[in-house]
Design an enzyme around this catalytic site. Structure first.
Site, PDB file in Angstrom:
ATOM      1  N   GLU A 163      45.255  39.433  31.926  1.00 20.65           N
ATOM      2  CA  GLU A 163      44.596  40.544  31.230  1.00 20.65           C
ATOM      3  C   GLU A 163      43.143  40.231  30.855  1.00 20.65           C
ATOM      4  O   GLU A 163      42.706  40.473  29.734  1.00 20.65           O
ATOM      5  CB  GLU A 163      45.389  40.936  29.968  1.00 20.65           C
ATOM      6  CG  GLU A 163      46.842  41.297  30.220  1.00 20.65           C
ATOM      7  CD  GLU A 163      46.995  42.494  31.159  1.00 20.65           C
ATOM      8  OE1 GLU A 163      46.172  43.424  31.070  1.00 20.65           O
ATOM      9  OE2 GLU A 163      47.940  42.478  31.973  1.00 20.65           O
ATOM     10  N   LYS A 167      40.601  40.548  36.004  1.00 23.62           N
ATOM     11  CA  LYS A 167      40.611  40.032  37.382  1.00 23.62           C
ATOM     12  C   LYS A 167      40.623  41.150  38.415  1.00 23.62           C
ATOM     13  O   LYS A 167      39.910  41.093  39.421  1.00 23.62           O
ATOM     14  CB  LYS A 167      41.819  39.111  37.528  1.00 23.62           C
ATOM     15  CG  LYS A 167      41.873  38.282  38.772  1.00 23.62           C
ATOM     16  CD  LYS A 167      42.886  37.158  38.637  1.00 23.62           C
ATOM     17  CE  LYS A 167      44.315  37.651  38.456  1.00 23.62           C
ATOM     18  NZ  LYS A 167      44.762  37.785  37.063  1.00 23.62           N
ATOM     19  N   THR A 168      41.448  42.170  38.180  1.00 26.60           N
ATOM     20  CA  THR A 168      41.540  43.269  39.143  1.00 26.60           C
ATOM     21  C   THR A 168      40.239  44.062  39.208  1.00 26.60           C
ATOM     22  O   THR A 168      39.784  44.449  40.296  1.00 26.60           O
ATOM     23  CB  THR A 168      42.713  44.194  38.783  1.00 26.60           C
ATOM     24  OG1 THR A 168      43.932  43.442  38.850  1.00 26.60           O
ATOM     25  CG2 THR A 168      42.799  45.382  39.724  1.00 26.60           C
ATOM     26  N   VAL A 169      39.614  44.293  38.065  1.00 28.49           N
ATOM     27  CA  VAL A 169      38.349  45.036  38.049  1.00 28.49           C
ATOM     28  C   VAL A 169      37.251  44.224  38.733  1.00 28.49           C
ATOM     29  O   VAL A 169      36.418  44.775  39.463  1.00 28.49           O
ATOM     30  CB  VAL A 169      37.960  45.415  36.614  1.00 28.49           C
ATOM     31  CG1 VAL A 169      36.587  46.067  36.576  1.00 28.49           C
ATOM     32  CG2 VAL A 169      38.999  46.361  36.022  1.00 28.49           C
ATOM     33  N   LYS A 191      47.359  41.092  47.469  1.00 28.70           N
ATOM     34  CA  LYS A 191      48.029  40.675  46.232  1.00 28.70           C
ATOM     35  C   LYS A 191      49.317  39.981  46.638  1.00 28.70           C
ATOM     36  O   LYS A 191      50.277  40.633  47.086  1.00 28.70           O
ATOM     37  CB  LYS A 191      48.331  41.899  45.360  1.00 28.70           C
ATOM     38  CG  LYS A 191      48.969  41.556  44.018  1.00 28.70           C
ATOM     39  CD  LYS A 191      47.928  41.042  43.031  1.00 28.70           C
ATOM     40  CE  LYS A 191      48.541  40.853  41.652  1.00 28.70           C
ATOM     41  NZ  LYS A 191      47.526  40.414  40.663  1.00 28.70           N
ATOM     42  N   THR A 211      53.901  41.590  39.628  1.00 26.49           N
ATOM     43  CA  THR A 211      55.040  41.564  38.716  1.00 26.49           C
ATOM     44  C   THR A 211      54.871  42.619  37.634  1.00 26.49           C
ATOM     45  O   THR A 211      53.776  43.082  37.344  1.00 26.49           O
ATOM     46  CB  THR A 211      55.208  40.180  38.067  1.00 26.49           C
ATOM     47  OG1 THR A 211      54.091  39.909  37.214  1.00 26.49           O
ATOM     48  CG2 THR A 211      55.318  39.088  39.119  1.00 26.49           C
ATOM     49  N   GLU A 261      43.835  38.299  45.411  1.00 30.17           N
ATOM     50  CA  GLU A 261      43.884  38.305  43.951  1.00 30.17           C
ATOM     51  C   GLU A 261      45.180  37.680  43.453  1.00 30.17           C
ATOM     52  O   GLU A 261      46.272  38.150  43.765  1.00 30.17           O
ATOM     53  CB  GLU A 261      43.784  39.737  43.405  1.00 30.17           C
ATOM     54  CG  GLU A 261      43.752  39.753  41.877  1.00 30.17           C
ATOM     55  CD  GLU A 261      43.961  41.132  41.296  1.00 30.17           C
ATOM     56  OE1 GLU A 261      44.362  41.216  40.120  1.00 30.17           O
ATOM     57  OE2 GLU A 261      43.735  42.128  42.011  1.00 30.17           O
ATOM     58  N   GLY A 319      34.938  38.782  33.060  1.00 32.61           N
ATOM     59  CA  GLY A 319      35.670  39.978  33.458  1.00 32.61           C
ATOM     60  C   GLY A 319      35.538  41.161  32.528  1.00 32.61           C
ATOM     61  O   GLY A 319      35.805  42.293  32.934  1.00 32.61           O
ATOM     62  N   ALA A 369      33.028  45.596  29.596  1.00 36.62           N
ATOM     63  CA  ALA A 369      34.330  46.084  29.139  1.00 36.62           C
ATOM     64  C   ALA A 369      34.437  47.579  29.420  1.00 36.62           C
ATOM     65  O   ALA A 369      33.472  48.328  29.268  1.00 36.62           O
ATOM     66  CB  ALA A 369      34.489  45.813  27.648  1.00 36.62           C
TER      67      ALA A 369
END
Length: 235
Positions: free
Chosen positions: A12, A15-17, A35, A39, A107, A168, A199
């Site tokens: 959280e 990383k994805t962004v 990916k 999960t 990722e 991030g 953010a």
């Protein structure tokens, strides 16, 4: 970098962004996002690769496995009585995608040494098999220097290249800790700061995200941000 692995110092942290921002900045290049293990989601739910595709635009999105429990991949696979994803699976899939795309972004799930299987296989092991560089995504606040230093040390011990670090989620009103970390992260990582993503970037419209993403990243990641990131204008 035909294949670039994206890992975090934890969960959280954006990383994805960041993966989406790197994909969006690769204008004119074909991009695949892999990916290895998703999960915490049921079949059909919107996952990380789908989010990257939503924000970044046309990419080839590939998910090797999905497990419903929000746990480390090895534990989630075991609880689901499903076959785990092994480092060799990740490397084989990424190499195949690299024959068909200019850039493959892999990722990870959580941090670098989160277990994929019960034999202890990790994202780091997959990166070794691929001979791929590993980008570190780190948070801005307290604790990030230690976590980043540990991740970078684990990469060096495995002979893996770390091109740099990306923050991030840079706060709109950064405190003293974040402002100092902006300058200290490159020393902790032994690698340059290559990006600062604000953010809430993931809440931008896809069009705004794609327009703004190159400005968050250094040229090494396809961005246009030149010069040093400073506390006065982190983003």
């Amino acid at each position: 970098m035909a294949i670039l692995v994206v890992t975090g110092t934890g969960t959280e942290i954006g990383k994805t962004v960041v993966t989406a921002a790197v994909a969006a900045a690769a204008r004119g290049r074909s991009v695949a996002v892999l990916k290895p293990a998703q999960t915490g989601l049921e079949p059909g739910e919107h996952g990380d690769v789908a989010e990257v595709a939503r924000l970044a635009g046309p990419v080839t999105a590939v998910e090797l496995a999905r497990f419903p429990d929000p746990l480390a991949p090895a534990t989630a696979a075991r609880r689901a009585a499903a076959a785990p994803v092994e480092p060799r699976d990740v490397a084989d899939a990424a190499r195949k995608l690299a024959t068909e795309h200019d850039l493959v972004l892999v990722e990870g799930a959580g941090g670098l040494l989160v277990r994929f299987d019960d034999t202890g296989g990790t994202l780091a092991d997959a990166a070794v098999l691929m001979g791929a560089p590993v980008l570190i995504v780190a948070p801005a606040g307290l604790g990030t220097l230690n976590a980043t230093a540990l991740t970078a040390e684990a990469l060096r011990n495995r002979g893996l290249e770390c091109p740099g670090v990306v923050i991030g989620s840079w706060p709109a009103d950064p405190g003293l800790d974040a402002r100092c970390n902006l300058l200290d992260l490159p020393e902790a990582a032994g690698a340059p700061l290559l990006g600062v993503v604000p953010a809430g970037a993931g809440r931008l419209t896809p069009g705004d995200f794609r327009d703004r993403a190159p400005g968050w990243l250094a040229p090494r990641l396809g961005g246009v941000r030149s010069g040093r990131f400073s506390p006065a204008h982190g983003e």
